[in-house]
Design a protein around this motif. Sequence first.
Motif, PDB file in Angstrom:
ATOM      1  N   HIS A  84      -2.075   0.939  -5.483  1.00  0.00           N
ATOM      2  CA  HIS A  84      -3.419   1.504  -5.272  1.00  0.00           C
ATOM      3  C   HIS A  84      -4.162   1.596  -6.599  1.00  0.00           C
ATOM      4  O   HIS A  84      -5.319   1.210  -6.708  1.00  0.00           O
ATOM      5  N   ARG A 129      -7.986 -15.400   5.487  1.00  0.00           N
ATOM      6  CA  ARG A 129      -9.255 -14.762   5.116  1.00  0.00           C
ATOM      7  C   ARG A 129      -9.611 -15.058   3.667  1.00  0.00           C
ATOM      8  O   ARG A 129     -10.778 -15.227   3.332  1.00  0.00           O
ATOM      9  N   ALA A 138       0.810  -1.217   0.000  1.00  0.00           N
ATOM     10  CA  ALA A 138       0.000   0.000   0.000  1.00  0.00           C
ATOM     11  C   ALA A 138       0.843   1.267   0.000  1.00  0.00           C
ATOM     12  O   ALA A 138       0.319   2.355  -0.231  1.00  0.00           O
ATOM     13  N   SER A 139       2.147   1.148   0.250  1.00  0.00           N
ATOM     14  CA  SER A 139       2.948   2.367   0.237  1.00  0.00           C
ATOM     15  C   SER A 139       3.362   2.746  -1.182  1.00  0.00           C
ATOM     16  O   SER A 139       3.963   3.789  -1.391  1.00  0.00           O
ATOM     17  N   HIS A 175      -0.616  -9.305   1.014  1.00  0.00           N
ATOM     18  CA  HIS A 175       0.392  -8.256   1.089  1.00  0.00           C
ATOM     19  C   HIS A 175       1.778  -8.764   0.711  1.00  0.00           C
ATOM     20  O   HIS A 175       2.086  -9.949   0.853  1.00  0.00           O
ATOM     21  N   ARG A 176       2.601  -7.836   0.234  1.00  0.00           N
ATOM     22  CA  ARG A 176       4.001  -8.169  -0.017  1.00  0.00           C
ATOM     23  C   ARG A 176       4.703  -8.244   1.334  1.00  0.00           C
ATOM     24  O   ARG A 176       5.088  -7.237   1.908  1.00  0.00           O
ATOM     25  N   ASP A 177       4.801  -9.445   1.826  1.00  0.00           N
ATOM     26  CA  ASP A 177       5.293  -9.649   3.190  1.00  0.00           C
ATOM     27  C   ASP A 177       6.536 -10.528   3.124  1.00  0.00           C
ATOM     28  O   ASP A 177       6.505 -11.634   2.593  1.00  0.00           O
ATOM     29  N   GLU A 178       7.610 -10.020   3.656  1.00  0.00           N
ATOM     30  CA  GLU A 178       8.879 -10.762   3.619  1.00  0.00           C
ATOM     31  C   GLU A 178       8.739 -12.119   4.312  1.00  0.00           C
ATOM     32  O   GLU A 178       9.458 -13.069   3.995  1.00  0.00           O
ATOM     33  N   SER A 179       7.799 -12.213   5.239  1.00  0.00           N
ATOM     34  CA  SER A 179       7.598 -13.482   5.939  1.00  0.00           C
ATOM     35  C   SER A 179       7.327 -14.620   4.953  1.00  0.00           C
ATOM     36  O   SER A 179       7.703 -15.776   5.195  1.00  0.00           O
ATOM     37  N   ARG A 199      -5.152  -1.744  -8.148  1.00  0.00           N
ATOM     38  CA  ARG A 199      -6.259  -2.353  -7.427  1.00  0.00           C
ATOM     39  C   ARG A 199      -7.576  -1.652  -7.782  1.00  0.00           C
ATOM     40  O   ARG A 199      -8.611  -2.290  -7.959  1.00  0.00           O
ATOM     41  N   GLU A 250      10.594 -15.739   3.387  1.00  0.00           N
ATOM     42  CA  GLU A 250      11.395 -16.414   4.417  1.00  0.00           C
ATOM     43  C   GLU A 250      10.811 -17.789   4.745  1.00  0.00           C
ATOM     44  O   GLU A 250      11.553 -18.729   5.010  1.00  0.00           O
ATOM     45  N   SER A 307       1.593 -14.844  13.049  1.00  0.00           N
ATOM     46  CA  SER A 307       0.937 -13.559  13.269  1.00  0.00           C
ATOM     47  C   SER A 307       1.341 -12.537  12.219  1.00  0.00           C
ATOM     48  O   SER A 307       1.140 -11.344  12.412  1.00  0.00           O
ATOM     49  N   SER A 308       1.895 -13.014  11.110  1.00  0.00           N
ATOM     50  CA  SER A 308       2.228 -12.076  10.046  1.00  0.00           C
ATOM     51  C   SER A 308       0.961 -11.657   9.305  1.00  0.00           C
ATOM     52  O   SER A 308      -0.067 -12.330   9.362  1.00  0.00           O
ATOM     53  N   GLN A 309       1.065 -10.562   8.589  1.00  0.00           N
ATOM     54  CA  GLN A 309      -0.072 -10.093   7.812  1.00  0.00           C
ATOM     55  C   GLN A 309      -0.402 -11.090   6.715  1.00  0.00           C
ATOM     56  O   GLN A 309      -1.572 -11.346   6.427  1.00  0.00           O
ATOM     57  N   SER A 358      -2.565 -13.836   7.899  1.00  0.00           N
ATOM     58  CA  SER A 358      -3.928 -13.357   8.091  1.00  0.00           C
ATOM     59  C   SER A 358      -4.651 -13.204   6.745  1.00  0.00           C
ATOM     60  O   SER A 358      -5.795 -13.621   6.592  1.00  0.00           O
TER      61      SER A 358
END
Lengths: 254, 865
Positions: free
Chosen positions: A190, A240, A184-185, A210-214, A193, A217, A231-233, A236
Amino acid sequence: MNVISITGASGGAGATMLAAHLAVSIGQQGHRTLAFDFSPFNTLRLHFGMDWNVTDGLAPQLLAGKPWNEAAWRSPDGIDFMPYGTLEHDSARQQFEALFDPPRAARWFSDCLATLDIPDDAWIINDVPFPFTPLRAQIVAASTIRVAVLAPDAMSSSNAGRIADSLRPDTNASLRFVLNGYDASRDLDHDVRYLLRAQLGNALAPVVVHRDESLREALASKQTVFDYAPSSQAASDLTRLAFWLTAAPQSATA
Amino acid sequence: MSAAPVDWRTRLRWLLTRYGIDTAHGWRMGIASLLLRQPNGTPPWRHWLARHFPHIRFDQPHPGDLLRIPLQLLWLALVRPARPAPVLRRGSRWYDPARWPAWLRPRLALPALAHGPAQAAMAQYGNRASTWITRFADLSLWQRAPVRYLVWGIAGVLALLCVTTPLDTVSQLVFATLIFALVFVIQSIQGPLATLLLISLSIVVSSRYLWWRFSTTLNWDQPLDWLWGLLLLGAELHTWLILVFGYVQTAWPLQRPAVSLPQDTSLWPAVDIFIPTYNEPLDLVRKTILAAREIDYPADRLNIYVLDDGRREEYRLFAGSVGVHYLTRPDNRHAKAGNLNHALAHSHGEFVAIFDCDHIPTRSFLQTSMGWFLRDRKLALVQTPHHFYSADPFERNLGTFRVVPNEGELFYGLIQDGNDFWNAAFFCGSCAVLRREPLLEVGGVAVETVTEDAHTALRLHRAGYRSAYIKIPQAAGLATETLSAHIGQRIRWSRGMAQIFRFDNPFFGKGLSWGQRICYGNAMMHFFGGIPRLVFLTSPLAFLLFHSYIIYAPPVMVLAYALLHMGVGSMTNSHIQGRYRYSFWGELYETVLSWYIVRPTAAALFNPRGSAFNVTAKGGLVEHEFFDLTISTPFLSLIALNGIGLAAGIARSVFGPPEEIATVWLNMGWTFYNLLILGGAIFVASEARQLRISHRVRMELPAILHLPDGRLVRCTTEDVSMGGAALLPATGTAIRTGDTVAVSLWRGTEEYVFPARVIATSATRLRLHWQLTGTQQESALVQCTFSRADAWIDWTRGRPADRPLFNLFGFVSSGVSGYRRLGIHLLSRFDSLGIRHAGSLQRISWWLPRQPLPPLNTDHETSIA
């Protein structure tokens, strides 16, 4: 039985990742799940912790003339999956795909599913990359939910219509789009989407991944993100997303 | 089961071993071990001693212990030990029952009793009665006018009889008991019918009280008694009027829903938003302007005007940079009203929405409030509640923020909603939409009084237009910061109301229905409550100091009448207002204000064109705790007076004639109650610290924490302000103070990312300071937080209805705390003296017994028992 096919709109859009996580997440909802990998890169298995050097899989098995179901694996977490298998040469891959050239084995996948002794609420999740070979076309045709994974870039938004056409030659299945790698940054994310929402309406998942490094990894440690970073985004988002896909399988169409 | 006989020596050895005396090496060594060395592990009896004698050092004995130990033993014998206190609720304060001293609890357990089986049976009975009453009310008989009038007539005659029939003491006591029983039963019934019943009962008994007071308790022979008595009776008449008018006002809250605008947005009318400002810092007003820009409404029909009476360059630049209109005028005539009128002349939208410069609108404000205008062409005003996200000085100093409803909640929760039933909801100066045409027809915003808002609404009503109130908080602002600012604001309101009373009295003139007259009238009468309140605070002194019988009746009779009148009144009000105002707390607000509004209201009544008013200051800081002596001087004098009265009462009950003793005690009780309220007022006047310029508002929103390494962690916000936020991450993070992170928040489905710096970390919480880059991010932050459509909807979630006895305790304890704080401040004022006194206090307290500490674990407890 519910059958999902997952196809990336472009390479690296995250179809394999999504297939693996949907299998786990739907499994956590209490359903029986089975994930098939139809990509020659054979990377689905890595999400489930399978050893890189093990070459077993669907393609070698069938080429060796052995029964397909003996190629399935179960991950330490109890997820059943079917790796593609490692084929040394391109010729072997062509040989494998040729097994399904029409008119041979045109209903192979449906027949396979019919032989499975699993409950009605089970979910079959297939990682089916482009281009659609006869085998892959057959998988998509058997799928009741067809998911296209989009990256938040210009290619995705310009391609979305074409993907919709190639994924839905008939009307018996619902078509869904998932935006993966969203940040989102970045302004472009934006905009993409927004465009996709205008173009696809309800077929676009309300949840983005989301673009999550988790996530990267997690793969590097051969785990799903549910185990690696619960508990990473990303965990979640994927949970969902699985709820959204399984809640009303027939409701959303493009 | 049979046991082998055990020889007494062995038993004794066991016992001694249990108490830490080792006898294995012979008796002498055992005794020596007790004296000379610390046994392995602390023996249980030491725990017991340490628990039950927490203040006594047995290892360093003191001669005073010879008295302290017996004192403590006496205490232990007489007082129940404390149970381990349960974990405190969030936001709980001193009135939390969990923190009451345990030995007080049994005596205060009354509220709990009310929820026992008796209450359940009562509720069941109430439900059945309610069905029965409804069926009775549904009879078609009532539709005939003659029947209705007949019943009204009969009821009127009966009520008149009930009010005027004189009774002797015993009969009045029986009457009071029966009425109380009836009220108690009706109180448990839900719905408007029960409310109306309670109201009728309350009006009847209160009128009866007044009638009795007027007809039999004035001593016409003694001029002084008569004068005092008449003064008190006047005050009581005012209370009675307020009570009755209040009932009319709040009998049937309308609870008007919002009406949606048409699907076709081209039918939506043009709206101008006015944001008047005079001397407020831009930082405060920015949020309002940014939020107003993002209200969900067609951009071509929304114009925002910043009306700057301060004519400040930074405002002009900011308005230009965010694309809103900026208006100034050459003079500041008529303050805010003049400012608005000037803007009316320079804009042309069909509707005008007005926001005080600190009231941040939610994005849904116009869509919630505009619908009724399209449905009703005669509708000229839609008002929404003023919601405050910071604590007012009462809430801050008493520690009751979000726990006990504040003054505004009664007005915006109930009174305005009740006014709406009578088409008398009034304009409150902000968070409202007006139709331009009628507004211009009545001459724009009224400039004759300092409460231009209520006066303008009154004119609109007189001109035959309607108003509406929608009880959905759609904007939020700052409460007044300090007590003096709060009082200043109320002084302005009371002045303005008195001015309207003179210029444009709602009881007279044309165009108003009697319901509207009562609603407006009550709003004004409310501000005339200063003198009556002071009369109540000093009345018992007339008897205690001057021996003047202001209520010329036997004390039992006074109790039988007055307690009934006050009891039924407060039970009825508790039934009507339970969710919006807690019993007794309102007394505090009114008492603090009473002294200060006396003069301005009187001055405005006699000279309505008098002096100017002050703008309410907001957004300030209270850097040090301080005790507002200027503010509390009147209360200190009242306390002194009442204290003298109490002393005189004690003297009189000892030396005075025995037949007067009951009257003395009655008046002393009254004085004591007054002293409690005044103590609460003192408590309010000692200001707690307020250090943040941007208020952190408790807000639980989903959020994403972007760690510097690219991982995203799911979290929830705990509180948010324009300066920073507190995050509760779902998992521990390796974040350190000073790290740069980012936080995602949502506006609807749209996600925004805000950079921030970590300023504090704990195991479960991160405190962040926003590092916003530019107006666009600031605007997005406002939209994701303060101007969400649902931002203030569940503000009072989890707050119970009024529990009068429980609230009485909180009220009493705040009164007591007031005196404690006063003592501390006085001591610290006279410094050297203070230290000496503090020392002697400490010396006294050294001797006092203590409550035993809770046991460390239950094992020790059982081994002792």
